[in-house]
Design an enzyme around this catalytic site. Structure first.
Site, short mmCIF file in Angstrom:
data_model
loop_
_atom_site.label_atom_id
_atom_site.label_comp_id
_atom_site.label_asym_id
_atom_site.label_seq_id
_atom_site.Cartn_x
_atom_site.Cartn_y
_atom_site.Cartn_z
N GLY A 174 -9.54 13.74 17.31
CA GLY A 174 -8.39 12.88 17.57
C GLY A 174 -7.70 12.26 16.38
O GLY A 174 -6.59 11.74 16.52
N GLY A 222 -10.13 18.46 15.10
CA GLY A 222 -9.35 19.69 15.09
C GLY A 222 -8.19 19.55 14.13
O GLY A 222 -8.21 19.98 12.99
N ARG A 223 -7.14 18.86 14.62
CA ARG A 223 -5.90 18.71 13.86
C ARG A 223 -6.12 18.22 12.42
O ARG A 223 -5.51 18.73 11.48
CB ARG A 223 -5.00 17.70 14.59
CG ARG A 223 -3.60 17.60 13.99
CD ARG A 223 -2.83 16.39 14.58
NE ARG A 223 -3.04 16.21 15.99
CZ ARG A 223 -2.21 16.67 16.94
NH1 ARG A 223 -1.12 17.31 16.61
NH2 ARG A 223 -2.48 16.45 18.21
N ARG A 241 5.28 22.93 19.69
CA ARG A 241 5.09 21.48 19.74
C ARG A 241 6.39 20.68 19.91
O ARG A 241 6.40 19.71 20.68
CB ARG A 241 4.29 20.98 18.53
CG ARG A 241 2.93 21.68 18.38
CD ARG A 241 2.02 21.01 17.35
NE ARG A 241 1.63 19.70 17.80
CZ ARG A 241 2.13 18.57 17.34
NH1 ARG A 241 3.04 18.58 16.39
NH2 ARG A 241 1.74 17.42 17.81
N TYR A 246 6.23 18.44 23.14
CA TYR A 246 5.92 17.01 22.93
C TYR A 246 7.00 16.28 22.16
O TYR A 246 6.75 15.19 21.64
CB TYR A 246 4.61 16.84 22.14
CG TYR A 246 3.50 17.77 22.50
CD1 TYR A 246 2.83 17.65 23.71
CD2 TYR A 246 3.07 18.75 21.61
CE1 TYR A 246 1.78 18.50 24.03
CE2 TYR A 246 2.02 19.60 21.91
CZ TYR A 246 1.39 19.47 23.13
OH TYR A 246 0.35 20.30 23.43
N CYS A 250 15.76 32.24 24.58
CA CYS A 250 16.84 31.89 25.50
C CYS A 250 16.47 30.68 26.35
O CYS A 250 16.24 30.79 27.55
CB CYS A 250 17.15 33.09 26.38
SG CYS A 250 17.70 34.46 25.38
N1 LLP Z 1 -12.50 17.40 21.46
C1 LLP Z 1 -11.94 17.53 22.68
C2 LLP Z 1 -12.77 17.42 23.87
C3 LLP Z 1 -10.55 17.77 22.78
O1 LLP Z 1 -10.00 17.86 23.99
C4 LLP Z 1 -9.76 17.87 21.60
C5 LLP Z 1 -8.32 18.13 21.69
C6 LLP Z 1 -10.41 17.75 20.36
C7 LLP Z 1 -11.77 17.51 20.33
C8 LLP Z 1 -9.68 17.86 19.06
O2 LLP Z 1 -8.73 16.86 18.94
P1 LLP Z 1 -7.92 16.70 17.56
O3 LLP Z 1 -8.91 16.28 16.50
O4 LLP Z 1 -7.30 18.00 17.26
O5 LLP Z 1 -6.93 15.66 17.85
N2 LLP Z 1 -1.72 20.50 21.66
C9 LLP Z 1 -1.64 19.08 21.36
C10 LLP Z 1 -3.02 18.49 21.10
C11 LLP Z 1 -3.98 18.69 22.25
C12 LLP Z 1 -5.36 18.18 21.95
C13 LLP Z 1 -6.33 18.59 23.02
N3 LLP Z 1 -7.69 18.19 22.79
C14 LLP Z 1 -0.71 18.89 20.16
O6 LLP Z 1 -0.20 19.88 19.65
O7 LLP Z 1 -0.47 17.78 19.74
#
Ligand code: LLP
Length: 424
Positions: A247, A286-287, A323, A327, A353
């Site tokens: 997150g 992740g991000r 994105r 969003y 399109c």
């Molecule tokens: N763990 C779980 C259970 C998750 O659902 C997620 C992301 C993560 C870890 C990793 O989160 P991060 O560190 O990446 O924030 N597509 C959206 C983001 C969706 C995130 C879904 N879950 C975007 O492009 O902003």
């Protein structure tokens, strides 16, 4: 006028007016490989991992890269070689982990809708933990584990009901979300899990949302989690590991998330103060590991001046970069080579399109047809969310390491897309 920081600096830089990734000019990569092209910096990925590793030095901790952010094999390989485990959300993602040469023993499996087949596959491969999201899933997992002669290690994802102060589509720890088990039901759920013969309770987890840029929501969720752990253990169910999800946000356009080590200094101090500092700790970023390690290069196809709007039409679209459409997300868009000409304000759009196919609105750019631009901060949730809408092939991907560029994905052809289809 102060110019906004360059996302991904210092791995991405401007030298003599040209955008560089590590030691390579991005324009050379666009010329060689064509566009749209995703370009990643290996050093940027390892540079994003380093503050987590520093923060956890001397602790019993494991980083599980949330591979949904970018699941390309070459990217997984970089993190596997750096010692990461993986957070997966499907059987397909587990197959990718294995194909990247990483062990299943460092995999944890999240998600609200695991199928029986996916559970069976993950059990056979011997993953570290299932992050279970409902009481019903506990029952099914126990049944599946028994049927294959295994015991499933489980953690229960709790919904701590804290507001991560982010976009509603990517906040996941509030009461109205589909994720996790309600805070109030946690204890009964753990007692139920402990009573099932096919399960072994090993941990607890939360994930409150994504692109979080403040420390408060994490500290609040941590306290709620530790209160629950005390209650669960008092009821006789030991909890071996604590998993704080992912997150942490990145800088897209002047965002100021805490550095991973600064955030974790606070969280670890709180864990130590409450006597949990020696527990096994897990995280699922992740991000923050890949977002600013990648860009998407695109060619300006046409400039289309209009009465109300000027459009800059580029060859990347919402199928490559979903994105903004999904969003209203902001990605900086920068010319690869600076021109001295005055800039014009454009909506930067793709060829798909749909009016929703925009990449950036009201951007001041000095560009001409044939120029290239970089859509910045495109390492996370871009290629992994790409589609074939309009029968557009997915982009190629290049991973740069110093002055070496490795193709990690070839451009998808129309033939590739039609491979599994049949005429009547
Ligand atoms: N763990 C779980 C259970 C998750 O659902 C997620 C992301 C993560 C870890 C990793 O989160 P991060 O560190 O990446 O924030 N597509 C959206 C983001 C969706 C995130 C879904 N879950 C975007 O492009 O902003």
């Amino acid at each position: 006028m102060t110019s906004p920081t360059l996302p991904g600096a210092p791995y991405f830089s401007r030298r003599d007016g040209q955008l560089f990734v590590e030691e390579m000019a991005l324009s050379a990569l666009a010329a060689q490989h064509g566009t749209p092209l995703f370009v990643y910096s290996k050093a940027a990925m390892l540079g994003a991992l380093a503050p987590y590793q520093r923060a956890f030095a001397g602790r019993d901790a494991q980083v599980h890269y949330a591979m949904k952010a970018n699941s390309s094999l070459g990217v997984l390989q970089v993190f596997a070689q750096a010692g990461c485990g993986f957070d997966i959300v499907s059987g397909g993602e587990l197959r990718r982990v294995l194909a990247a040469g990483a062990p299943a023993s460092k995999v944890i499996f999240s998600g609200v809708g695991k199928t029986r087949d996916e559970m069976r596959f993950a059990l056979q491969e011997g993953i570290a933990c299932f992050n279970v999201e409902s009481e019903a899933e506990l029952d099914v997992l126990s049944e599946v584990a028994l049927s294959c002669g295994k015991v499933a290690p489980v953690s229960i994802r709790i919904n701590p009901n804290v507001d991560p102060q982010t976009h509603p589509y990517i906040s996941t720890g509030l009461k109205g979300n589909k994720f996790g088990i309600a805070h109030d039901e946690t204890l009964s759920c753990y007692l139920h899990a402990a009573s099932l013969p096919g399960l072994q309770v090993v941990g607890i987890d939360f994930h409150i949302g994504s692109q979080i840029t403040s420390t408060g929501p994490y500290l609040d969720a941590l306290d709620k989690m530790l209160d629950l752990v005390q209650a669960i253990e008092a009821a006789g169910v030991p909890i071996h590991h604590l998993d704080f999800g992912g997150g942490l946000g990145i800088d897209y356009n002047g965002d100021t998330p805490p550095a991973a080590d600064a955030l974790w200094a606070l969280l670890l101090a709180r864990l130590d103060a409450r006597g949990f500092g020696a527990r096994r700790l897990m995280i699922e970023p992740g991000r923050s590991l890949v977002g600013n390690a990648g860009v998407c290069l695109s060619e300006v196809l046409y400039l289309k001046p209009g009465e109300q709007k000027n459009f800059c039409i580029i060859d990347a679209a919402m199928n490559d970069l979903p994105r903004p459409a999904m969003y209203q997300a902001f990605h900086q868009i920068l010319p690869l080579a600076l021109r001295t000409a005055a800039s014009t304000v454009y909506d930067v759009v793709g060829p798909v399109c749909e009016s929703g196919d925009w990449i950036g609105r009201d951007r001041a750019l000095a560009v001409q047809a044939g120029d290239h631009v970089a859509v910045m901060s495109a390492g996370a949730y871009c290629m992994s969310m790409a589609s074939n809408y309009n029968t557009r092939g997915r982009a190629a991907e290049v991973l740069v390491d110093g002055d070496q560029a490795h193709i990690i994905r070839e451009r998808e052809t129309a033939q590739d897309q039609m491979r599994a289809e049949r005429l009547l």
